[in-house]
Scaffold this active site. Structure first.
Site, PDB file in Angstrom:
ATOM      1  N   SER A 682      -5.341  59.451 -23.748  1.00 20.68           N
ATOM      2  CA  SER A 682      -6.564  60.057 -23.170  1.00 20.68           C
ATOM      3  C   SER A 682      -7.670  59.024 -23.045  1.00 20.68           C
ATOM      4  CB  SER A 682      -7.038  61.234 -24.047  1.00 20.68           C
ATOM      5  OG  SER A 682      -6.032  62.178 -24.217  1.00 20.68           O
ATOM      6  N   GLY A 848      -7.289  65.404 -22.085  1.00 20.52           N
ATOM      7  CA  GLY A 848      -5.976  65.210 -21.466  1.00 20.52           C
ATOM      8  C   GLY A 848      -4.861  65.622 -22.387  1.00 20.52           C
ATOM      9  N   GLU A 849      -4.943  65.156 -23.625  1.00 19.07           N
ATOM     10  CA  GLU A 849      -3.850  65.454 -24.549  1.00 19.07           C
ATOM     11  C   GLU A 849      -4.234  66.471 -25.608  1.00 19.07           C
ATOM     12  OE1 GLU A 849      -1.563  61.478 -25.322  1.00 19.07           O
ATOM     13  OE2 GLU A 849      -3.693  61.125 -25.095  1.00 19.07           O
ATOM     14  N   PHE A 850      -5.530  66.625 -25.809  1.00 18.61           N
ATOM     15  CA  PHE A 850      -6.014  67.445 -26.916  1.00 18.61           C
ATOM     16  C   PHE A 850      -5.365  68.821 -26.961  1.00 18.61           C
ATOM     17  CE2 PHE A 850      -8.694  70.848 -28.333  1.00 18.61           C
ATOM     18  CZ  PHE A 850      -9.005  70.445 -29.619  1.00 18.61           C
TER      19      PHE A 850
END
Ligand code: FES
Length: 887
Positions: A682, A848-850
């Protein structure tokens, strides 16, 4: 053969086709209409190939041309162009329904066919129409919005021109249309397989059917006699190390002797077409001597277990990293309450829709060492160029990123690139490698499965005192970023909380199984699933409110993370506060819906803090003032769908004070760009956006010093026009090998997510009804892009929580993988907070990845809330839920 007449995009044409010629082949191969895509090996599972045939949305991979005589066909290219888009294409662009864009042409054609017959579709109509269309990026929500918007355009209730973002009052916090959106909507964005490659040979790869074996001989004489075959390549034909590396070079490009997992490549056949190459590959006879295999990481650690890399090491344990902090024994002795549980997460395929297509060809062929260009969907072009040079023994090699049909971590590593480039070098021809989805699954890394033995100690009031966490992580046959994934789990071990005493250990263990590497979140999703579940269990045992116990233990400024770093910013409390009213209401609604019947409603929450980038991260960007006084930004900032391109344009235009259309991007070529790092962690907004900011500052300083307002004036002052910005995080110590103490991240995205589920207590089926995502990613550059990341990530998280699983050899397509569809799409409610970060460009951190990290425990906590059972092994399949209910 059969003669047929078709009208395609308004043009009448005659074709003479074989009886089984599919419409998709005719469009893509004969007519070069490459808007229609192929993902699912022509099984009709993905819908990426959808076109309109006689008014009906039709999967062109299934339609036989011979049966279509007289048909009228419309493809995405027949609707509109980027300059003059059709209103459905316009709706997809304006709704932000396009991320990677690989599914987009098929989605748009389905939307058009639906609206042609029903100008006012409801959500149920849309779900029905799109039930066979897959999208991995968007979570389908914005696709539904796009269809509603297109309907509004059709009914003349709204106009596209009224919805174009207003860019006159600044660009930050504005949902500017992505630079690539119209090309993707109109089918003109070229993905790797869409690029015409004259005189190319196509390759097929002979792969091992064994998980562990020795190669005793390869006989390819019969293959060489097959029609259209150019030759066969084996490991002997590779000049370099023949090893691909990320952390260590432990994967052969082509296996010379040892097979470590089914699917390992043994030989490459080159032929005039993929079909001929595949037919010839069948004729290659490989003599294998099967060896004992080990498929379980615990068995692999036992004395006498087969050693997977016996040529390099005498153990299967690649990494054994402890982490110690405080006095965990004392903390547990003094605790009022302890909860203990074992958790397991599964192997998951990242599931980008685009298969692992790659092309390689020479440029400057008259040079002694012509330039070898390798084009695919790498998100790490500079390291990949280095790795290919080393593996293949060829220096003049560059990597380019085509438009990319998603990746979600898979393309942090080389997949098909080494074989393609090796074949180009060996056969001295342009090479195209178009592996099937099934083969793409076999050759790519996956999300590592974690086995975690855990315990959490607390005071009666809920104050966390200590955590024990012992993880065994299955590496599979190769390492790639396995050790990084394990370290990331340690770096983020304590999640959003202060836990003063820690005893943790992670062991990464080779097996003869598919290997793991980066996958959205990469380590923390697995570890945080355990931590958040433990906190839920603790709250239950103590009779505390799950939200309150999290607030009570939120890390405070000045307190340390798991690896000892003291934080100077932390925004968990704001997220918990923002969720509170939604949570209370959801609990009430679930209670009202009743908990005693067959279907039981439940509400669960999961929180997290997710570190952006990596420790010691670095990104470079260059900004050049152009003759028209616009700028070009150079940097290896891949955009596999997240919106990096729009982030760079919006930031650069803001910093330079120019219009966004005066910002050009050069981001996809390892030769033309400085190293900006990968599109992973991210990190692109925080790191590369920061590098762009620094480059712009330097350019502006040079202009100010020279008194120049234009490129011509700057050049006349004898100053360079191009400036490098480097964002480098302060040096951090690596994790100490005995204590696991050391550096940590520089900023974090914070959030808490709430799942509302319905559990069918007879079938065990869990339905996620609604997800509420509260996130604080710092300043938001492009709200629509952030929403898209959240919606897509939530959908992926639900997939992992409830159904997705990859079993090597058994999972061969989207059906066996259990790809989330529009039918499983929940309502998603998003609330973003924008607390500016001290060190981010304009205060931005990233996202994005959270979502993966918080979604998993939110879903399982909701299942617990519904029926009183904790699911500790993912996915929470109906069988597992039923088994838990029977306990
Ligand atoms: Fe749908 Fe990427 S936008 S798969």
């Amino acid at each position: 053969m059969k003669r047929v007449h078709l009208t395609i995009n308004g043009l009448k044409k005659e074709f003479v086709v074989a009886r089984d010629r599919r419409l998709l082949e005719l469009l893509r191969e004969d007519l070069r209409l490459t808007g229609a895509k192929q993902s699912c090996d022509r099984k009709g599972q993905c819908g990426a190939c959808t076109v309109i045939v006689d008014g009906k949305a039709t999967r062109s991979c299934l339609a036989r041309v011979a049966t279509l005589d007289g048909a009228e066909i419309i493809t995405v290219e027949g609707l509109g162009t980027p300059e003059n888009p059709h209103f459905v294409q316009e709706a997809f662009v304006l709704a932000g329904a396009i991320q990677c864009g690989f599914c987009t042409p098929g989605m748009i054609m389905t939307a058009k066919a639906l609206l042609d017959r029903n100008p006012t579709p409801g959500e149920a109509d849309i779900r029905e129409a799109f039930k066979r269309q897959l999208c991995r990026c968007t979570g389908y929500r914005k696709i539904v919005e796009a269809v509603h918007l297109a309907g509004a355009f059709l009914r003349a209730e709204r106009r596209p021109e009224d919805l174009k973002p207003d860019l006159s009052r600044g660009l930050i916090g504005v949902s500017m249309i992505r630079p690539s959106a119209y090309a993707k909507a109109c089918g003109s964005a070229q993905f790797t397989a869409d690029i015409p490659l004259q005189e190319a040979v196509e390759i097929a790869v002979v792969r091992s059917p064994h998980n562990s074996a020795l190669i005793e001989g390869i006989d390819f004489a019969a293959a060489l006699k097959m029609p259209g075959v150019l030759g066969v390549m084996t490991a002997r034909d590779i000049a370099g190390t023949n090893r691909v590396r990320a952390v260590v070079p432990d994967q052969p490009v082509l296996c010379r002797r040892r097979i470590r997992v089914m699917g390992d490549p043994v030989a490459v056949v080159a032929a005039q077409s993929t079909a001929l190459a595949l037919a010839a590959a069948e004729k290659v006879r490989v003599q294998y001597k099967p060896l004992p295999e080990v498929k379980d990481p615990f068995a692999a650690m036992q004395p006498g277990a087969p050693i997977v890399h016996d040529d390099r090491v005498d153990t299967n344990v690649f990494l054994d990293q402890p982490l110690k902090r405080g006095d965990v024994d004392r903390a547990f002795a003094e605790a009022d309450v302890v909860v203990e549980a074992d958790f397991e997460t599964q192997i998951v395929h990242q599931a980008p829709l685009e298969p692992e297509h790659c092309i390689a060809f020479f440029e400057d062929e008259d040079q002694d060492e012509p330039k070898l260009v390798v084009t695919g969907r790498s998100i790490n072009i500079h390291p990949h160029a280095d790795q290919l040079q080393e593996a293949l023994g060829y220096d003049n090699l560059v990597v380019r990123e085509a438009f990319s049909g998603g990746q979600f971590g898979i393309k942090l590593t080389i997949t098909s690139e080494a074989l393609t480039a090796a074949a180009a070098l060996h056969f001295k021809r342009p090479v195209r490698y178009l592996p099937s989805l099934k083969e793409s699954m076999q050759m790519t890394p996956k999300r590592h499965p974690f086995h975690m033995k855990t315990a959490l100690a607390a005071r009666r009031d809920g104050t966390l005192l200590g955590l024990k966490w012992d993880a065994v992580v299955e590496n599979g046959a190769y390492t790639f970023y396995g050790s990084t994934v394990c370290n990331r789990a340690l770096w983020m071990l304590t999640g959003a909380y202060h836990i003063p005493n820690l005893a943790a250990r992670v062991r990464l263990v080779y097996t003869n199984n598919i290997w793991g590497s980066a996958a959205r979140g990469a380590g923390p999703p697995q570890a945080n699933f355990a931590l958040e579940s433990l906190i839920g269990m603790l709250a239950e045992k103590l009779g505390l409110d799950p939200l309150e116990i999290r607030r009570k233990n939120s890390l405070k400024i000045g307190q340390p993370l798991s690896t000892g770093k003291i934080v100077d910013e932390w925004f968990n409390d704001g997220c918990l506060d923002a969720l509170a009213p939604f949570y209370r209401k959801a609990l009430q609604e679930a209670a009202t819906a009743g908990r005693g019947g067959r279907i039981r409603r439940g509400v669960g929450i999961g929180a997290a803090a997710f570190g952006i980038g990596s420790i010691n991260d670095i990104s470079n960007a260059e900004v050049e003032l152009m003759p028209d006084d616009g700028v070009t930004v150079y940097g290896s900032m891949a955009d596999p769908g997240e919106g990096t391109d729009t982030m760079v344009v919006q930031l650069a235009a803001t910093f330079m004070g120019v219009a966004p259309d005066k910002v050009r991007l050069c981001l996809r070529d390892s030769e033309l760009t400085p190293f900006s790092g990968s599109a992973a962690g991210s990190r692109q907004t925080f790191m590369s956006g920061g590098a762009v900011e620094l480059a712009c500052q330097k350019l502006k300083a040079a202009m100010a010093a020279a008194g120049a307002r234009t490129a011509a004036e700057l050049a006349a002052a004898g100053k360079p026009l191009r400036y490098l910005g480097t964002k480098q995080l302060p040096k951090s110590a690596p994790l100490d090998p005995t204590t696991g103490q050391g550096g940590n991240f520089d900023t974090w995205v914070h959030g808490v997510q709430m799942a509302e589920v319905a559990v069918d207590t007879q079938s065990g089926e869990v339905t996620v009804l609604r997800m509420t995502a509260v996130e604080d990613p710092g300043t938001i550059v492009n709200p629509q892009a952030v929403e898209g990341q959240i919606e897509g990530g939530v959908d992926m998280g639900i997939g992992m929580a409830l159904r997705e699983i990859y079993e090597h050899g058994k999972t061969t397509d989207w059906k066996t993988f259990k790809f989330p569809t529009i039918r499983t799409m929940p309502e998603i409610r998003i609330k973003t907070l924008e607390t500016p970060r001290k060190r981010g460009p304009l205060g931005a951190a990233g996202v994005g990845e959270f979502q993966m990290v918080a979604t998993l425990p939110a879903v399982t906590a909701a299942i617990h809330n519904a029926c009183g059972r904790w699911i500790t092994a993912l996915p929470a399949t109906p069988e597992r839920v039923l088994a838990a209910l029977k306990e």
